[in-house]
Scaffold this motif. Structure first.
Motif, PDB file in Angstrom:
ATOM      1  N   ASP A  98       1.823  86.948  43.361  1.00 21.86           N
ATOM      2  CA  ASP A  98       2.974  86.112  43.693  1.00 21.86           C
ATOM      3  C   ASP A  98       2.963  85.849  45.192  1.00 21.86           C
ATOM      4  OD1 ASP A  98       5.325  84.789  43.992  1.00 21.86           O
ATOM      5  OD2 ASP A  98       6.601  86.371  43.181  1.00 21.86           O
ATOM      6  N   LEU A  99       2.414  84.706  45.588  1.00 18.27           N
ATOM      7  CA  LEU A  99       2.263  84.397  47.007  1.00 18.27           C
ATOM      8  C   LEU A  99       3.592  84.102  47.687  1.00 18.27           C
ATOM      9  CD1 LEU A  99      -0.884  82.105  46.718  1.00 18.27           C
ATOM     10  CD2 LEU A  99      -0.812  84.466  47.525  1.00 18.27           C
ATOM     11  N   LEU A 100       4.613  83.822  46.909  1.00 20.70           N
ATOM     12  CA  LEU A 100       5.906  83.484  47.490  1.00 20.70           C
ATOM     13  C   LEU A 100       6.921  84.599  47.303  1.00 20.70           C
ATOM     14  CD1 LEU A 100       6.198  79.729  46.399  1.00 20.70           C
ATOM     15  CD2 LEU A 100       5.134  80.718  48.423  1.00 20.70           C
ATOM     16  N   LEU A 164      -2.694  82.363  55.571  1.00 24.93           N
ATOM     17  CA  LEU A 164      -1.441  82.941  55.079  1.00 24.93           C
ATOM     18  C   LEU A 164      -0.434  83.143  56.199  1.00 24.93           C
ATOM     19  CD1 LEU A 164      -2.596  85.553  52.423  1.00 24.93           C
ATOM     20  CD2 LEU A 164      -1.324  83.439  52.016  1.00 24.93           C
ATOM     21  N   GLN A 165      -0.903  83.530  57.367  1.00 25.48           N
ATOM     22  CA  GLN A 165       0.011  83.716  58.497  1.00 25.48           C
ATOM     23  C   GLN A 165       0.715  82.416  58.850  1.00 25.48           C
ATOM     24  OE1 GLN A 165      -2.421  85.435  61.577  1.00 25.48           O
ATOM     25  NE2 GLN A 165      -2.069  87.521  60.872  1.00 25.48           N
ATOM     26  N   VAL A 166      -0.007  81.328  58.780  1.00 21.59           N
ATOM     27  CA  VAL A 166       0.602  80.023  59.073  1.00 21.59           C
ATOM     28  C   VAL A 166       1.488  79.566  57.918  1.00 21.59           C
ATOM     29  CG1 VAL A 166       0.127  77.582  59.484  1.00 21.59           C
ATOM     30  CG2 VAL A 166      -1.250  79.327  60.631  1.00 21.59           C
ATOM     31  N   LEU A 167       0.984  79.693  56.707  1.00 21.11           N
ATOM     32  CA  LEU A 167       1.700  79.170  55.543  1.00 21.11           C
ATOM     33  C   LEU A 167       3.014  79.889  55.295  1.00 21.11           C
ATOM     34  CD1 LEU A 167      -1.373  78.818  53.180  1.00 21.11           C
ATOM     35  CD2 LEU A 167       0.025  76.916  54.000  1.00 21.11           C
ATOM     36  N   LEU A 168       3.031  81.205  55.492  1.00 19.69           N
ATOM     37  CA  LEU A 168       4.215  81.989  55.173  1.00 19.69           C
ATOM     38  C   LEU A 168       5.125  82.208  56.373  1.00 19.69           C
ATOM     39  CD1 LEU A 168       2.683  84.677  52.772  1.00 19.69           C
ATOM     40  CD2 LEU A 168       3.700  82.461  52.214  1.00 19.69           C
ATOM     41  N   ASP A 174       6.326  76.200  47.129  1.00 20.62           N
ATOM     42  CA  ASP A 174       5.348  75.730  46.156  1.00 20.62           C
ATOM     43  C   ASP A 174       4.119  76.633  46.186  1.00 20.62           C
ATOM     44  OD1 ASP A 174       3.553  74.431  44.545  1.00 20.62           O
ATOM     45  OD2 ASP A 174       3.844  72.452  45.440  1.00 20.62           O
ATOM     46  N   ALA A 175       4.004  77.519  45.197  1.00 19.95           N
ATOM     47  CA  ALA A 175       2.890  78.455  45.165  1.00 19.95           C
ATOM     48  C   ALA A 175       1.560  77.724  45.024  1.00 19.95           C
ATOM     49  CB  ALA A 175       3.066  79.454  44.022  1.00 19.95           C
ATOM     50  N   GLN A 176       1.552  76.646  44.256  1.00 16.37           N
ATOM     51  CA  GLN A 176       0.306  75.910  44.071  1.00 16.37           C
ATOM     52  C   GLN A 176      -0.161  75.295  45.384  1.00 16.37           C
ATOM     53  OE1 GLN A 176      -1.736  75.888  41.405  1.00 16.37           O
ATOM     54  NE2 GLN A 176      -3.106  74.883  42.866  1.00 16.37           N
ATOM     55  N   ALA A 177       0.781  74.837  46.209  1.00 13.43           N
ATOM     56  CA  ALA A 177       0.413  74.286  47.514  1.00 13.43           C
ATOM     57  C   ALA A 177      -0.217  75.359  48.389  1.00 13.43           C
ATOM     58  CB  ALA A 177       1.645  73.691  48.203  1.00 13.43           C
ATOM     59  N   ARG A 179      -1.895  78.002  47.261  1.00  9.76           N
ATOM     60  CA  ARG A 179      -3.230  78.258  46.695  1.00  9.76           C
ATOM     61  C   ARG A 179      -4.208  77.165  47.125  1.00  9.76           C
ATOM     62  NH1 ARG A 179       0.175  79.459  42.113  1.00  9.76           N
ATOM     63  NH2 ARG A 179       0.264  81.714  41.789  1.00  9.76           N
ATOM     64  N   THR A 180      -3.755  75.910  47.094  1.00 10.52           N
ATOM     65  CA  THR A 180      -4.619  74.803  47.490  1.00 10.52           C
ATOM     66  C   THR A 180      -4.997  74.914  48.962  1.00 10.52           C
ATOM     67  OG1 THR A 180      -3.622  73.359  45.838  1.00 10.52           O
ATOM     68  CG2 THR A 180      -4.789  72.296  47.656  1.00 10.52           C
ATOM     69  N   ALA A 181      -4.030  75.266  49.804  1.00 13.40           N
ATOM     70  CA  ALA A 181      -4.307  75.418  51.235  1.00 13.40           C
ATOM     71  C   ALA A 181      -5.288  76.563  51.483  1.00 13.40           C
ATOM     72  CB  ALA A 181      -3.007  75.644  51.995  1.00 13.40           C
ATOM     73  N   LEU A 182      -5.142  77.659  50.751  1.00 11.35           N
ATOM     74  CA  LEU A 182      -6.083  78.765  50.883  1.00 11.35           C
ATOM     75  C   LEU A 182      -7.485  78.349  50.472  1.00 11.35           C
ATOM     76  CD1 LEU A 182      -4.068  81.837  49.538  1.00 11.35           C
ATOM     77  CD2 LEU A 182      -4.721  81.373  51.898  1.00 11.35           C
ATOM     78  N   GLN A 183      -7.565  77.591  49.387  1.00  9.55           N
ATOM     79  CA  GLN A 183      -8.869  77.115  48.942  1.00  9.55           C
ATOM     80  C   GLN A 183      -9.512  76.233  49.999  1.00  9.55           C
ATOM     81  OE1 GLN A 183     -10.215  77.990  45.772  1.00  9.55           O
ATOM     82  NE2 GLN A 183     -12.070  77.237  46.776  1.00  9.55           N
ATOM     83  N   THR A 184      -8.719  75.350  50.601  1.00  9.50           N
ATOM     84  CA  THR A 184      -9.243  74.469  51.638  1.00  9.50           C
ATOM     85  C   THR A 184      -9.728  75.279  52.845  1.00  9.50           C
ATOM     86  OG1 THR A 184      -7.767  72.673  50.969  1.00  9.50           O
ATOM     87  CG2 THR A 184      -8.683  72.562  53.197  1.00  9.50           C
ATOM     88  N   ALA A 185      -8.915  76.261  53.259  1.00  3.83           N
ATOM     89  CA  ALA A 185      -9.272  77.078  54.421  1.00  3.83           C
ATOM     90  C   ALA A 185     -10.577  77.835  54.188  1.00  3.83           C
ATOM     91  CB  ALA A 185      -8.143  78.046  54.741  1.00  3.83           C
ATOM     92  N   THR A 186     -10.732  78.420  53.005  1.00  8.01           N
ATOM     93  CA  THR A 186     -11.949  79.187  52.736  1.00  8.01           C
ATOM     94  C   THR A 186     -13.148  78.275  52.510  1.00  8.01           C
ATOM     95  OG1 THR A 186     -11.203  79.376  50.429  1.00  8.01           O
ATOM     96  CG2 THR A 186     -10.805  81.258  51.878  1.00  8.01           C
ATOM     97  N   ASP A 187     -12.917  77.096  51.949  1.00  9.67           N
ATOM     98  CA  ASP A 187     -14.018  76.133  51.812  1.00  9.67           C
ATOM     99  C   ASP A 187     -14.572  75.765  53.187  1.00  9.67           C
ATOM    100  OD1 ASP A 187     -13.991  76.019  49.066  1.00  9.67           O
ATOM    101  OD2 ASP A 187     -12.733  74.231  48.953  1.00  9.67           O
TER     102      ASP A 187
END
Length: 205
Positions: A98-100, A164-168, A174-177, A179-187
């Motif tokens: 639960d990211l949020l 995560l530090q920036v996002l949270l 929006d948990a999906q947002a 997850r998408t941002a994490l995917q972009t960052a790691t890509d």
């Protein structure tokens, strides 16, 4: 899960929720283990059968994230590279976490403001990087030596932590947002490794 396991899971979650609420209301230093246990309606001694300290309560998913990485490495396919398995581990752990949750927001805040929490976060991160890097080096001996495995893992963990530090840091709903941002960052962080390991594999065939 058995009835006993479900009861333990509920008590564990009650402790996490109580800790998040009390840390926000009373502050980290103003909250004791006894306060958290009382809010969760258990005894203080029982608290320690779930968490070693109130710092540990802030990182309830640390072991699960390491296990997700180890499982992704162990279940790799013949065409998977090191970066591929790390990205799969992220997708699995992000889906199951639960990211949020309130504790996630408190954790980011307290890492920034409480030296003891910041130190514990760094230790958990370093321990996780070492475990994952060791598993990667063992799984891909033809592509990674211990140094490159550590560098790849550091890029991956750093991307997740920084994002995560920036996002949270602000309100996120929006948990999906996330997850998408994490995917972009790691890509972005792992793109050079994907190209590097692909070229290395091609050169050896």
């Amino acid at each position: 899960m058995s009835l006993r396991d479900r009861k333990r899971a509920r008590t564990r979650q009650a402790l996490i929720d109580a800790g998040a609420e009390l840390f926000e209301r009373q502050g980290y230093d103003g909250t004791t283990v006894a306060d958290i246990a009382a809010a969760a309606e258990i005894g203080t001694r029982t608290f320690f059968s779930y968490f070693a300290s109130k710092e540990e309560l802030l990182f309830p998913d640390a072991d699960e994230r390491i296990r997700a990485a180890e499982e992704a490495i162990a279940s790799r396919g013949p065409d998977d590279g090191p970066a591929d398995v790390l990205l799969r581990a992220l997708r699995t752990s992000a889906r199951d976490t639960d990211l949020l949750s309130p504790i996630a927001a408190r954790r980011i805040e307290l890492i920034r403001t409480v030296p003891a929490v910041r130190g514990r976060a760094l230790q958990i991160q370093l321990d996780a990087q070492r475990v994952i890097a060791d598993r990667l080096a063992e799984a891909f001996p033809d592509r990674l030596d211990p140094v490159t495995a550590a560098a790849l893992t550091g890029a991956f963990v750093g991307a997740v932590t920084g994002a995560l530090q920036v996002l949270l840091a602000g309100p996120v709903t929006d948990a999906q947002a996330v997850r998408t941002a994490l995917q972009t960052a790691t890509d972005v962080a792992l793109a050079p490794w994907q190209h590097h390991t692909a070229r290395g594999a091609a050169a050896r065939t």
